[in-house]
Design an enzyme around this catalytic site. Sequence first.
Site, PDB file in Angstrom:
ATOM      1  N   HIS A   1      26.280-126.850  47.762  1.00 39.43           N
ATOM      2  CA  HIS A   1      26.285-126.392  48.921  1.00 39.43           C
ATOM      3  C   HIS A   1      27.016-127.492  49.800  1.00 39.43           C
ATOM      4  CE1 HIS A   1      22.389-124.330  47.801  1.00 39.43           C
ATOM      5  NE2 HIS A   1      23.035-123.555  48.008  1.00 39.43           N
TER       6      HIS A   1
ATOM      7  N   LYS B   1      30.247-120.372  41.630  1.00 36.94           N
ATOM      8  CA  LYS B   1      29.272-120.387  40.884  1.00 36.94           C
ATOM      9  C   LYS B   1      28.648-119.100  40.666  1.00 36.94           C
ATOM     10  CE  LYS B   1      24.721-121.563  39.191  1.00 36.94           C
ATOM     11  NZ  LYS B   1      23.930-120.539  40.049  1.00 36.94           N
TER      12      LYS B   1
ATOM     13  N   LEU C   1      24.703-126.864  39.370  1.00 41.96           N
ATOM     14  CA  LEU C   1      23.530-126.901  40.302  1.00 41.96           C
ATOM     15  C   LEU C   1      23.065-125.814  40.595  1.00 41.96           C
ATOM     16  CD1 LEU C   1      24.861-130.007  42.401  1.00 41.96           C
ATOM     17  CD2 LEU C   1      23.379-130.306  40.336  1.00 41.96           C
TER      18      LEU C   1
HETATM   19  P1  AMP Z   1      22.811-119.717  47.578  1.00 41.42           P
HETATM   20  O1  AMP Z   1      22.073-120.869  48.558  1.00 41.42           O
HETATM   21  O2  AMP Z   1      22.373-119.909  46.295  1.00 41.42           O
HETATM   22  O3  AMP Z   1      22.745-118.460  48.101  1.00 41.42           O
HETATM   23  O4  AMP Z   1      24.213-120.413  47.489  1.00 41.42           O
HETATM   24  C1  AMP Z   1      24.733-120.490  48.782  1.00 41.42           C
HETATM   25  C2  AMP Z   1      26.421-120.758  48.369  1.00 41.42           C
HETATM   26  O5  AMP Z   1      26.710-121.998  47.546  1.00 41.42           O
HETATM   27  C3  AMP Z   1      27.073-119.531  47.564  1.00 41.42           C
HETATM   28  O6  AMP Z   1      28.284-119.414  47.771  1.00 41.42           O
HETATM   29  C4  AMP Z   1      26.947-120.123  46.162  1.00 41.42           C
HETATM   30  O7  AMP Z   1      28.052-119.608  45.229  1.00 41.42           O
HETATM   31  C5  AMP Z   1      27.363-121.597  46.346  1.00 41.42           C
HETATM   32  N1  AMP Z   1      26.832-122.607  45.362  1.00 41.42           N
HETATM   33  C6  AMP Z   1      25.590-122.563  44.586  1.00 41.42           C
HETATM   34  N2  AMP Z   1      25.493-123.624  43.740  1.00 41.42           N
HETATM   35  C7  AMP Z   1      26.800-123.974  43.520  1.00 41.42           C
HETATM   36  C8  AMP Z   1      27.409-125.026  42.539  1.00 41.42           C
HETATM   37  N3  AMP Z   1      26.746-125.442  41.926  1.00 41.42           N
HETATM   38  N4  AMP Z   1      28.585-125.251  43.038  1.00 41.42           N
HETATM   39  C9  AMP Z   1      29.343-124.454  44.032  1.00 41.42           C
HETATM   40  N5  AMP Z   1      28.814-123.650  44.935  1.00 41.42           N
HETATM   41  C10 AMP Z   1      27.613-123.321  44.797  1.00 41.42           C
END
Ligand code: AMP
Length: 285
Positions: free
Chosen positions: A37, A149, A184
């Site tokens: 994030h 991701k 991650l």
């Molecule tokens: P989430 O909180 O899981 O809904 O993710 C929020 C944002 O962070 C989304 O755009 C995800 O794709 C991105 N994200 C989550 N994990 C990663 C990661 N390991 N690398 C890059 N972006 C990520």
Amino acid sequence: MRAVTSIADWRSAAEGFRAAGHSVALVPTMGALHAGHASLIEAACRDGHQVIVTIFVNQRQFNDASDFARYPRTTEADLEVARAAGATLVALPTADEMWPVGTATTVHVGAVSENWEGADRPGHFDGMASVVTKLLAITGSCTAYFGEKDFQQLAIIRRLVTDLGLPVTVVGAPIIRDDDGLALSSRNVRLSADHRDAALAIPAAVARAARGGSVTDIEADARDLLVAAGLTVSYAAVVNAATLAPFTAGDTGPARFIVAAIVGDVRLLDNGPAHITGDHHAARH
Ligand code: AMP
């Protein structure tokens, strides 16, 4: 950095940034922020925007109630990660305001949402597309950052922004991994040490796809790696990177290997470029 909970405060902050001549970035998250994030927030800062991070665990995109209940919630630490990464505003909307009593609107994106996660998690992408549309509608004209991701999610968001003519530029950012290669994820905290070791078969499968070969060989080798590590494979497929349809001989654009596998009771996603060589459906020797 300021934190707000009301939609009115969030919308007027975004309008204020634009009125002052700034461009606005939106980084939607469900909290439990980690370096993945943070990389999105940092990229948005580098691109010169005032960065709005949203933290909202969206009940509508959880097809499994216990997954929603167990989802990590770490607001104090999240605010610190957002501040350190350079966010200007964090919006922490309430479920009551995001989904007021009587909510009857659902955003459904066709084709690109049907396979893979869409097939395995009924309702997930409708919930995701509905919340992202609302986050974008509240924020207004902006550049929105999403991680590769969640590769299918990113493709769906690109589609909905185009289809609805939203004043939004979508940026996809690379996957951030731990030192051992595991992508991650907020769900990684639920892995035991043994399960975490087994989960390394997932980045190994992604690496296999990057080494190249026919679609058939890549998919078979990837599945072998995952099964040998004791994982339950939801899918391990080479797809057209734009449409997410299974990659075929007629495809000219880039191919992507996407994988979802269950280790213990945790479902993990990963993906990476697939280098298709030779007769693309040739079976392994
Ligand atoms: P989430 O909180 O899981 O809904 O993710 C929020 C944002 O962070 C989304 O755009 C995800 O794709 C991105 N994200 C989550 N994990 C990663 C990661 N390991 N690398 C890059 N972006 C990520």
